[in-house]
Design an enzyme around this catalytic site. Structure first.
Site, short mmCIF file in Angstrom:
data_model
loop_
_atom_site.label_atom_id
_atom_site.label_comp_id
_atom_site.label_asym_id
_atom_site.label_seq_id
_atom_site.Cartn_x
_atom_site.Cartn_y
_atom_site.Cartn_z
N GLY A 13 3.58 7.57 3.58
CA GLY A 13 4.66 6.79 2.98
C GLY A 13 4.14 5.45 2.48
O GLY A 13 2.93 5.28 2.25
N ASP B 253 -10.70 10.78 8.90
CA ASP B 253 -10.32 10.30 7.57
C ASP B 253 -10.93 8.92 7.31
O ASP B 253 -10.25 8.01 6.83
CB ASP B 253 -8.81 10.25 7.42
CG ASP B 253 -8.37 10.22 5.96
OD1 ASP B 253 -9.18 10.59 5.09
OD2 ASP B 253 -7.22 9.82 5.68
N GLY C 131 0.82 -1.21 0.00
CA GLY C 131 0.00 0.00 0.00
C GLY C 131 0.85 1.25 0.00
O GLY C 131 2.07 1.21 0.18
N GLN C 132 0.18 2.39 -0.22
CA GLN C 132 0.87 3.67 -0.26
C GLN C 132 -0.10 4.76 0.13
O GLN C 132 -1.27 4.73 -0.23
CB GLN C 132 1.44 3.95 -1.66
CG GLN C 132 2.24 5.24 -1.76
CD GLN C 132 2.84 5.41 -3.15
OE1 GLN C 132 2.55 4.64 -4.06
NE2 GLN C 132 3.69 6.41 -3.30
N LYS D 15 4.48 0.55 8.21
CA LYS D 15 4.24 1.83 7.54
C LYS D 15 5.47 2.70 7.73
O LYS D 15 5.79 3.13 8.83
CB LYS D 15 2.99 2.50 8.10
CG LYS D 15 2.60 3.76 7.33
CD LYS D 15 1.15 4.17 7.57
CE LYS D 15 0.89 4.66 8.97
NZ LYS D 15 -0.44 5.27 9.10
N GLY E 193 -0.20 9.21 1.93
CA GLY E 193 0.53 10.45 2.07
C GLY E 193 1.69 10.35 3.05
O GLY E 193 2.67 11.08 2.96
#
Length: 958
Positions: free
Chosen positions: A633, A748, A628-629, A649, A631
């Site tokens: 990293g 979020d 995954g990616q 992460k 904001g």
């Protein structure tokens, strides 16, 4: 000799400093001291005013402080404007504001200021705009404010102010706008306000005024809008002299306890909007025809009698309400028969609860007309055909209006998660750019239905801003109490510009200046407006609109050159020393930065990892282990030495958080323990690295399963599984809101932040933007919101949060509602210019709901789906107060699941079988040796032995 040399250098440097200070001294010292005192009286939680202690206000461009371009006669620059709108400021207004003797604009709108309005503001004779609305100011208005003879706009609406309007306000000879609505003002309206010859808009609705309506107001020749609703003028009716207000466009005196006869306003040529509802008016409706411009006539809830005059027919009429009176006789069909309707026109005629017996003329109504007749004898007349359709329960006016969708465009053309989107009306197809987002509200519009006037409104805005029509897009149009019309404007850059994907800083500054200085041309039909917010998001977020905002005068440049020449000799002697010191200081700073991330952190129950351990676990962060990616990293799958799978992460160098923020996030996550929250195992904070180690979620994100883009998502989620995931996510958020101590707003929530473990248990993840709810205050009351800058993901952001910057638990509810709509439709929140909430609402209103349901989830019971869809849409209401709380969401999901015949199977854990299909775990099987495959599991959810098709329809999506 060395001593003399040192003294010589010292003298030279001193001379330089004195010369440079003299050359750079720009702002009147008394104003500098005043600004410092003003800051001391304010509470600035986000350090918006941190540069108010650095240098000279006019020279250093202090945030929100604007100065004149030239020095005054005293040789100083003076502060011209203060713009501190929507900066989450609290505290009080300092009396030192009165020291800003040449100030023209004072803007503190939409903060949380308390206390009283200082009388010293009345000493600023130059003041033109006094904008204090949207705070929590209390007390009475100082008499001294009446000294502001140059004041053009006085806005103190939406505060807690009380007391009478000072008689001194009769001296505001240049004022054009007085907005005092939504306070607690009381007493008699001063008749002396009739001296305000330039007054155009007087808004004092929603107060406690009493007494009578001053007849002298008929002398206000320029008055266009008079809004007095929700007061108590029990001593009078409307003076007949008000018919002399020849410039009047809108008169609204709803619920003012007025009595007497309805005046004849037929002599007012520009009258458009007349609301006299909820009063004690008696007698007949005047028979003389009003202005042809009428859009709204509301005489409902009075004691009017007689019949409806045939003259009560207007070509632009949108609303005629005569409900709850004692009217009788015939209903003239001319009310609607002679009108020519455009595609977007609409007319509502509300006549319910009167004594009408028949319609005079043809009852066949155009499709644009809504007629309400309930509670009239005509509804009891069986001889009148088709009357029943007009005699039902009252319908509700549409609170918002659909916005046209943009053409279908390739998703990859617009950058993801960066607030870029397609310009809906661009001449260039699929023109992608970053719009400016502006919260805007019409405070007293002279219409009841916006759609017919939308194009003319768009022309008005774009002409005022000197933009092309296609550069404006209107979104989130909704009526609010008042009635006021709130909207969300998006301004797109021109596709012809060299940097066409965004506005440059000078253009952003120009546009904001036009909005905040009220330099738009006058329009009484749309009425006064207010700027709710001007939020810089995406590529605009880093813009500092206060930089380069003033031109440096020639005199300053000359003075600076002379000072520089005078200091050249002295400065050259110490340049090498300064460079050396600076270099050493820089090296020291770099060294400090390198070692700052190695500060030891120890948190109970949280494991610390070395960089070497995590590099080994992830095969040196090999790209093949990247899962995954974001904001922050990249996220990597890893295997620890004890064969535990983890997700690591790793922050990119460009996004390394400060030590305090990194520690705060770890401490936050270390306290959260719930089945439906991703667990933090440990962290690494060494060798310039910041990494968080989580439990590994082998089934990835919910977004992957909805989209089916990932190779990992081999199966498809059934309706039952989607309900189960919805429940898990809701319970995780409920824990954050009610059981975490202190409570937490996630901020979020989105489909990619809901992860699925090996048994498809939903777990909420990524708390990087989360905010703690402050502790109880001294009275034991928990705050309802946190004032903060807007953060989150486009498409999931609560529109109210975007406008007000107030983060509440209902912001998470809104985002979760978007996730639920994704679960049901498979759509993205924003795709090809289409908004998921709008698309689902339009489908639901047109009766085509099932056409947008994701066909990959197979069969489902229609009653369960309808309930789930209704829950999702209720979470996405524009008004936060209309959204359910998280506990209500969980309870409603429990009710929906209980409607299914196999609720226990649905709530059990599931996993992937050997063929890659979703199946319940063995613990959930109906027998010890039997495992239900996905196809059978679907069937058990929708067609169990106790479910018959004629009770609950089984829907098969196309």
């Amino acid at each position: 000799m060395p001593v003399l040399r040192i003294h010589g250098y010292a003298l030279a440097v001193s001379f330089c400093l004195i010369t440079l200070i003299a050359a750079s001294q720009r702002t009147d010292p008394s104003e500098v001291n005043a600004l410092i005192d003003i800051k001391k009286s304010l509470i600035d939680p986000y350090n918006n005013l941190e540069d108010w202690n650095e240098g000279d206000p006019c020279a250093a461009n202090w945030t929100g402080v604007w100065c004149f371009d030239k020095k005054g006669a005293d040789g100083y620059f003076h502060v011209r404007e203060i713009y501190l709108m929507t900066m989450n400021l609290s505290g009080t207004l300092s009396p030192q504001l009165g020291q800003l003797s040449q100030l023209e604009i004072m803007d503190f709108m939409w903060n949380n200021l308390t206390g009283t309005i200082p009388k010293e503001i009345g000493y600023i004779q130059s003041l033109k705009l006094l904008l204090l609305n949207g705070n929590k100011l209390s007390g009475s208005l100082p008499d001294e404010l009446g000294y502001l003879s140059n004041l053009n706009r006085f806005q103190v609406d939406e505060n807690h102010l009380s007391g009478p309007i000072p008689e001194s306000f009769a001296n505001l000879t240049n004022v054009r706008h007085i907005h005092m609505n939504n306070n607690s003002f009381s007493g008699q309206l001063p008749s002396t306000l009739s001296k305000l010859a330039n007054l155009m808009h007087l808004l004092v609705d929603n107060n406690n005024f009493s007494g009578y309506l001053p007849p002298e107001y008929s002398m206000l020749d320029g008055l266009a809008i008079l809004q007095l609703d929700n007061n108590n003028f029990s001593e009078s009716g409307i003076p007949s002299t008000y018919a002399n207000l020849t410039r009047l466009v809108k008169l609204s005196v709803r619920n003012c306890n007025l009595h007497g006869a309805v005046p004849d306003f037929s002599s007012i040529p520009e009258l458009t909007y007349l609301d006299l509802s909820w009063n004690q008016f008696t007698g007949p409706i005047p028979s003389n025809k009003l202005s042809d411009n009428m859009t709204t006539i509301d005489l409902s809830n009075n004691h009017l009698n007689g019949s409806i005059p045939r003259s009560l027919s207007y070509s632009h009429l949108q609303k005629l309400s005569l409900a709850n009176n004692f009217l009788s006789g015939f209903i003239p069909a001319s009310l609607w028969r002679n009108m020519s309707f455009g595609e977007k026109d609409k007319l509502t005629i509300d006549l319910h609860n009167n004594s009408f017996e028949a319609v005079l003329g043809n009852l066949n109504l155009p499709a644009n007309v809504t007629l309400r007749l309930s509670g009239n004898p005509i509804c009891m007349n069986s001889n009148i055909q088709s009357i029943g359709q007009y005699c039902g329960a009252e319908g509700d006016e549409a609170a918002s209006y659909p916005i046209n969708s943009t053409p279908v465009c390739p998703v990859q053309s617009c950058p993801k998660d960066n607030f870029y989107e397609y310009c809906p009306s661009s001449p260039v197809p699929c023109f992608c750019a970053a719009p400016l987002r502006i919260g805007y509200r019409l405070k007293s519009p002279s219409f009841s239905y916006f759609a017919p006037y939308r194009i003319s409104f768009e022309r008005y805005i774009t002409n005022s801003l000197q933009l092309d029509l296609y550069q404006l897009s209107i979104d989130s149009v909704a009526w609010e109490n008042g009635p006021r019309l709130r909207m969300y404007l998006k301004l797109f850059p021109s596709y012809n510009d060299s940097h066409s994907n965004m506005f440059n800083i000078s253009e952003v500054r120009r546009i904001k200046g036009l909005f905040s200085s009220w330099k738009f041309p006058r329009t009484d039909f749309f009425g006064p407006y207010e700027l709710l917010n001007f939020t810089l998001l995406g590529p605009y977020e880093s813009m500092d609109l206060d930089l380069e905002k003033r031109k440096i005068s020639v005199g300053i440049i000359v003075a600076a050159v002379i000072a520089a020449v005078a200091c050249v000799v002295a400065i050259s002697a110490i340049v090498i020393l300064l460079i050396s010191r600076r270099h050493m200081k820089y090296q020291k700073k770099i060294s400090k930065k390198r070692t700052s991330t190695n500060v030891s952190i120890k948190i109970d129950g949280m494991k610390t990892f070395t960089y070497k351990e995590l590099a080994l676990a992830t095969n040196k962060f090999n790209i093949s282990n990247k899962v995954g990616q974001g904001g922050y990293g990249n996220v990597y799958r890893g295997i620890l030495f004890n064969e535990t799978f983890v997700a690591v992460k790793r922050a990119e160098e460009s996004s390394l958080q400060g030590q305090k923020e990194f520690l705060t996030e770890i401490e936050l996550l270390s306290r959260l323990h719930h089945r439906n929250l991703v667990s933090l195992i440990g962290y690494c904070n060494e060798e310039g690295e910041q990494m968080l180690v989580y439990e590994f979620m082998p089934n990835g994100t919910l977004r992957d399963w909805i989209s089916g883009n990932s190779k990992e998502t081999r199966g498809s989620l059934s309706f039952c599984m989607r309900l189960r995931i919805a429940m898990g996510a809701a319970k995780g958020i409920l824990y954050l809101h009610t059981e975490a101590n202190p409570p937490i707003f996630h901020r979020d929530i989105k489909a990619s932040n809901i992860l699925l473990d090996s048994k498809f248990t939903a777990k909420v993840a990524d708390f990087g933007l989360s905010r703690l709810v402050p502790y109880l205050d001294e009275e034991g009351t928990a705050p309802k919101y946190v004032s903060t800058v807007v953060k989150g993901t486009p498409g999931y952001l609560d529109p109210e949060y975007l406008l007000t910057h107030k983060l509440t638990d209902k912001c998470d509810v809104y985002s979760l509602g978007i996730v639920y709509l994704e679960l049901l439709t498979g759509m993205r929140p924003i795709s090809h210019g289409k908004n998921i909430v709008r698309e689902v609402n339009m489908a639901r209103e047109s009766g085509t709901t099932y056409s947008i349901i994701d066909s990959r989830m197979g069969l489902y019971p229609s009653n369960c789906l309808d309930e789930f869809l209704a829950l999702a849409l209720s979470c996405c209401q524009d008004n936060p107060e209309e959204r359910p709380s998280m506990i209500d969401v969980v309870r409603k999901l429990e009710d929906i699941i209980a409607m299914l015949p196999e609720a226990e199977t649905l709530l059990s854990d599931v996993s992937l079988d050997s063929s890659g299909n979703i199946a319940p775990s063995s613990s959930a099987s109906t027998s010890g040796s039997h495992v239900i495959r996905e196809e059978q599991h679907i069937s058990s959810c929708v067609s169990g032995s106790n479910l018959v098709s004629d009770v609950t329809p089984i829907i098969v999506p196309r």
